[in-house]
Design a protein around this motif. Structure first.
Motif, PDB file in Angstrom:
ATOM      1  N   GLY A 179       3.225  -6.536   0.934  1.00 42.38           N
ATOM      2  CA  GLY A 179       3.395  -6.058  -0.428  1.00 42.38           C
ATOM      3  C   GLY A 179       2.341  -5.027  -0.794  1.00 42.38           C
ATOM      4  N   PHE A 180       1.094  -5.274  -0.361  1.00 43.02           N
ATOM      5  CA  PHE A 180       0.041  -4.270  -0.608  1.00 43.02           C
ATOM      6  C   PHE A 180       0.278  -3.008   0.215  1.00 43.02           C
ATOM      7  CE2 PHE A 180      -2.188  -8.033  -2.178  1.00 43.02           C
ATOM      8  CZ  PHE A 180      -2.811  -7.517  -3.309  1.00 43.02           C
ATOM      9  N   PHE A 181       0.809  -3.180   1.437  1.00 40.58           N
ATOM     10  CA  PHE A 181       1.161  -1.999   2.243  1.00 40.58           C
ATOM     11  C   PHE A 181       2.205  -1.158   1.514  1.00 40.58           C
ATOM     12  CE2 PHE A 181       4.337  -0.130   5.041  1.00 40.58           C
ATOM     13  CZ  PHE A 181       3.566   0.714   5.823  1.00 40.58           C
ATOM     14  N   GLN A 182       3.267  -1.801   1.037  1.00 37.76           N
ATOM     15  CA  GLN A 182       4.337  -1.065   0.372  1.00 37.76           C
ATOM     16  C   GLN A 182       3.851  -0.425  -0.917  1.00 37.76           C
ATOM     17  OE1 GLN A 182       7.354  -0.723   1.888  1.00 37.76           O
ATOM     18  NE2 GLN A 182       7.714   0.854   0.311  1.00 37.76           N
ATOM     19  N   ARG A 183       2.924  -1.107  -1.585  1.00 36.89           N
ATOM     20  CA  ARG A 183       2.384  -0.540  -2.833  1.00 36.89           C
ATOM     21  C   ARG A 183       1.669   0.785  -2.557  1.00 36.89           C
ATOM     22  NH1 ARG A 183      -1.182  -4.587  -6.250  1.00 36.89           N
ATOM     23  NH2 ARG A 183       0.805  -5.709  -6.115  1.00 36.89           N
ATOM     24  N   LYS A 184       0.864   0.819  -1.497  1.00 29.90           N
ATOM     25  CA  LYS A 184       0.148   2.058  -1.152  1.00 29.90           C
ATOM     26  C   LYS A 184       1.137   3.141  -0.716  1.00 29.90           C
ATOM     27  CE  LYS A 184      -3.335   4.019   1.939  1.00 29.90           C
ATOM     28  NZ  LYS A 184      -4.349   3.751   2.998  1.00 29.90           N
ATOM     29  N   LYS A 185       2.125   2.774   0.070  1.00 26.94           N
ATOM     30  CA  LYS A 185       3.105   3.757   0.544  1.00 26.94           C
ATOM     31  C   LYS A 185       3.890   4.347  -0.627  1.00 26.94           C
ATOM     32  CE  LYS A 185       7.018   4.329   3.697  1.00 26.94           C
ATOM     33  NZ  LYS A 185       7.870   3.692   4.740  1.00 26.94           N
ATOM     34  N   LEU A 203      -0.479  11.491   4.859  1.00 30.20           N
ATOM     35  CA  LEU A 203       0.871  11.953   5.160  1.00 30.20           C
ATOM     36  C   LEU A 203       1.476  11.148   6.304  1.00 30.20           C
ATOM     37  CD1 LEU A 203       3.048  14.028   4.441  1.00 30.20           C
ATOM     38  CD2 LEU A 203       2.029  15.578   6.141  1.00 30.20           C
ATOM     39  N   ALA A 204       0.658  10.886   7.318  1.00 34.19           N
ATOM     40  CA  ALA A 204       1.139  10.075   8.441  1.00 34.19           C
ATOM     41  C   ALA A 204       1.442   8.651   7.984  1.00 34.19           C
ATOM     42  CB  ALA A 204       0.097  10.077   9.561  1.00 34.19           C
ATOM     43  N   PHE A 205       0.587   8.122   7.084  1.00 33.11           N
ATOM     44  CA  PHE A 205       0.789   6.761   6.591  1.00 33.11           C
ATOM     45  C   PHE A 205       2.097   6.646   5.819  1.00 33.11           C
ATOM     46  CE2 PHE A 205       0.442   3.295   3.604  1.00 33.11           C
ATOM     47  CZ  PHE A 205      -0.154   2.281   4.343  1.00 33.11           C
ATOM     48  N   SER A 209       6.262   2.267   8.631  1.00 39.98           N
ATOM     49  CA  SER A 209       6.811   1.038   8.049  1.00 39.98           C
ATOM     50  C   SER A 209       5.846  -0.103   8.359  1.00 39.98           C
ATOM     51  CB  SER A 209       8.188   0.720   8.645  1.00 39.98           C
ATOM     52  OG  SER A 209       8.075   0.391  10.026  1.00 39.98           O
ATOM     53  N   TRP A 210       6.004  -1.233   7.652  1.00 43.91           N
ATOM     54  CA  TRP A 210       5.117  -2.378   7.889  1.00 43.91           C
ATOM     55  C   TRP A 210       5.226  -2.868   9.327  1.00 43.91           C
ATOM     56  CZ3 TRP A 210       0.899  -4.610   6.652  1.00 43.91           C
ATOM     57  CH2 TRP A 210       0.642  -5.939   6.987  1.00 43.91           C
ATOM     58  N   GLY A 211       6.420  -2.768   9.890  1.00 41.23           N
ATOM     59  CA  GLY A 211       6.590  -3.201  11.265  1.00 41.23           C
ATOM     60  C   GLY A 211       5.789  -2.377  12.257  1.00 41.23           C
ATOM     61  N   ASP A 212       5.418  -1.148  11.880  1.00 39.01           N
ATOM     62  CA  ASP A 212       4.650  -0.285  12.783  1.00 39.01           C
ATOM     63  C   ASP A 212       3.196  -0.734  12.904  1.00 39.01           C
ATOM     64  OD1 ASP A 212       6.849   1.359  13.252  1.00 39.01           O
ATOM     65  OD2 ASP A 212       6.416   2.599  11.485  1.00 39.01           O
ATOM     66  N   ILE A 213       2.661  -1.437  11.889  1.00 42.22           N
ATOM     67  CA  ILE A 213       1.228  -1.747  11.913  1.00 42.22           C
ATOM     68  C   ILE A 213       0.916  -3.246  11.801  1.00 42.22           C
ATOM     69  CG2 ILE A 213       0.756   0.473  10.806  1.00 42.22           C
ATOM     70  CD1 ILE A 213      -0.039  -1.195   8.291  1.00 42.22           C
ATOM     71  N   LYS A 214       1.922  -4.082  11.567  1.00 44.87           N
ATOM     72  CA  LYS A 214       1.600  -5.478  11.255  1.00 44.87           C
ATOM     73  C   LYS A 214       0.944  -6.214  12.428  1.00 44.87           C
ATOM     74  CE  LYS A 214       6.135  -7.542  12.273  1.00 44.87           C
ATOM     75  NZ  LYS A 214       7.221  -8.365  11.683  1.00 44.87           N
ATOM     76  N   PHE A 215       1.162  -5.730  13.655  1.00 43.70           N
ATOM     77  CA  PHE A 215       0.521  -6.356  14.805  1.00 43.70           C
ATOM     78  C   PHE A 215      -0.742  -5.624  15.239  1.00 43.70           C
ATOM     79  CE2 PHE A 215       5.058  -7.580  15.392  1.00 43.70           C
ATOM     80  CZ  PHE A 215       4.897  -8.929  15.173  1.00 43.70           C
ATOM     81  N   ASP A 216      -1.095  -4.577  14.495  1.00 43.18           N
ATOM     82  CA  ASP A 216      -2.329  -3.830  14.759  1.00 43.18           C
ATOM     83  C   ASP A 216      -3.412  -4.399  13.830  1.00 43.18           C
ATOM     84  OD1 ASP A 216      -4.431  -2.003  14.857  1.00 43.18           O
ATOM     85  OD2 ASP A 216      -3.109  -0.287  15.146  1.00 43.18           O
ATOM     86  N   LYS A 217      -4.339  -5.168  14.394  1.00 41.61           N
ATOM     87  CA  LYS A 217      -5.328  -5.858  13.561  1.00 41.61           C
ATOM     88  C   LYS A 217      -6.158  -4.899  12.731  1.00 41.61           C
ATOM     89  CE  LYS A 217      -5.827 -10.009  16.386  1.00 41.61           C
ATOM     90  NZ  LYS A 217      -6.762 -10.888  17.149  1.00 41.61           N
TER      91      LYS A 217
END
Length: 453
Positions: A179-185, A203-205, A209-217
């Motif tokens: 939810g915080f990810f989507q808020r920033k996007k 711009l890259a961010f 999508s959340w799926g692109d970074i959710k496993f990147d700690k």
């Protein structure tokens, strides 16, 4: 190995047994006690014994086991020589300083049935405690509505020891990491729509999508940290709202509910572990990370001890956290007398005044239990021995919400000091559910208003 340990410390065990009996006002000497065991009588501090379980009245300030001169496992073998070769298995445990009812399994299958009873919330416990000060339930705020999450636990342990693994009944709403990810996007996309210039990183961010970074700690850590902080805030707000009384003032989790009778109150205060320490702490010290913990309290008697005002209370844990009762007494503002870990600095008091008074276990039938009505009748040993056997003892299942202190309500057998008169009962599958119901004597006696320790 255990036998050799026993041979090295019989004097200490005998001395402790003599001391325990003296505290109970008994006149039997150790020699007479040994003679009575030879006659097949159950020793005084053994409350119940059958082929599956031994239930003892554990003395205060005795460890459960270990390489010590005196421990519970050694005492059991001292009091019950026939169990010397048995592999004792703990069904539950009591603190070093706590006395009272302790159930120990005598083989693996019995241990599994006993542990299952605790895990499935078919265990009910009650404790006696002497706390500092005069507890006045009438001064405790009363809530207008019955609080959520207490279930049928008025008679003890309705919430069970495993409640921490289940979702909180009054779970709070908070923003998750995505939810915080989507808020920033969304903010970045809005800026692009308005024609603002973004940095290459932003711009890259905006294209992720959340799926692109959710496993990147590394990439997801800021959003998980924000979600964690938001959950702490939401829990704090929910607790504050839930602890509002009819007058609008917070009751801090010490309150009376509409159904509570005279002298009764409740404590609802989460507790959590202290990292690297066996002690526990109240949730207010842990930043909202504790597990929900609930206790029923009933005032039994007021008196004094060495010129200090004290109160004897009955405590029934609705959940089973470590040191829950000791912390909840502290949260009430009335720490347990003699509890030097949580609130009492007087080291001259002979013991901590917390005693496991009763234990009720609704046990699943043994795997080879007979199902006929004839075998369902409990056979009693000669001379007033234990009233249930491992294969045939049965009792009616207690009605949920009936007090565990009651005599024989709800179709249950009558309760005695140390045993239960069993009545037959049918359960699913044609087998019998066994009820083990044991009470220990009250060690906290007041004479002319003065506590005798």
């Amino acid at each position: 190995m255990m036998a050799s340990l026993m041979r090295r410390s019989p004097i200490r065990c005998q001395a402790l047994a003599d001391t325990v009996m003296a505290q109970r006002g008994l006149s039997m000497t150790s020699r007479e006690l040994a003679a009575s065991r030879q006659c097949g009588d159950i020793p005084t501090e053994t409350l119940s014994l059958d082929d599956d379980f031994v239930v003892i009245n554990k003395p205060a300030d005795v460890r459960m086991d270990g390489n010590f001169d005196v421990a519970v496992d050694k005492l059991i073998r001292y009091w019950c020589p026939t169990l010397e070769d048995k592999e004792l298995k703990w069904v539950h445990q009591l603190d070093f300083a706590t006395s009272g009812v302790l159930c120990v399994a005598l083989h693996r299958e019995a241990a599994a049935r006993g542990c299952e009873a605790f895990r499935e919330r078919r265990a009910k416990k009650s404790y006696l405690a002497v706390v500092q000060g005069a507890v006045d339930p009438e001064s405790v705020p009363r809530r207008e509505e019955e609080p959520e999450g207490w279930g049928e636990g008025r008679d003890g342990n309705g919430g069970g020891g495993g409640g921490g693994r289940k979702r909180r009944p009054d779970s709070v709403q908070h923003t998750p990491a995505h939810g915080f990810f989507q808020r920033k996007k969304d903010l970045l996309l809005r800026a692009i729509e308005l024609g603002e210039t973004l940095s290459p990183e932003d711009l890259a961010f905006s294209k992720l999508s959340w799926g692109d970074i959710k496993f990147d700690k590394a990439a997801s850590r800021p959003f998980h940290s924000a979600a964690k902080a938001d959950k702490i805030r939401a829990v704090a707000e929910a607790e504050a709202a839930r602890f509002q009384t009819a007058q609008g003032a917070p009751d801090r989790g010490v309150f009376r509910a509409p159904g509570d009778g005279e002298g009764e109150l409740r404590v609802d205060a989460s507790v959590s572990e202290v990292p690297g320490d066996f002690r526990m702490r109240l949730d207010e010290e842990a930043g909202g990370k504790g597990k929900p913990s609930r206790t029923f309290v009933k005032v039994l008697e007021h008196g004094s001890y060495r010129g200090r005002s004290v109160t004897k209370v009955l405590m029934r844990p609705h959940t089973g956290r470590r040191h829950q009762l000791r912390l909840h007494a502290l949260h009430m503002g009335h720490p347990i007398l003699g509890d030097t870990t949580y609130g009492d600095a007087d080291h001259t008091i002979p013991r901590m005044c917390l005693h496991a008074q009763s234990l009720t276990l609704r046990l699943a039938p043994p795997s080879d239990a007979a199902c006929s009505d004839t075998e369902a009748l409990a056979k009693q040993e000669s001379g007033g021995g234990v009233a249930e056997s491992a294969a045939a003892a049965a009792a009616a299942v207690s009605t949920e919400g009936a007090s565990s202190q009651g005599g024989g309500g709800g179709g249950r057998g009558k309760r005695y000091w140390g045993r239960q008169e069993v009545q037959p009962a049918r359960v699913a599958g044609g087998k019998q559910e066994v009820i083990l119901d044991v009470v220990a004597p009250d060690p906290f006696v007041f004479v002319d208003g003065e506590l005798q320790l």
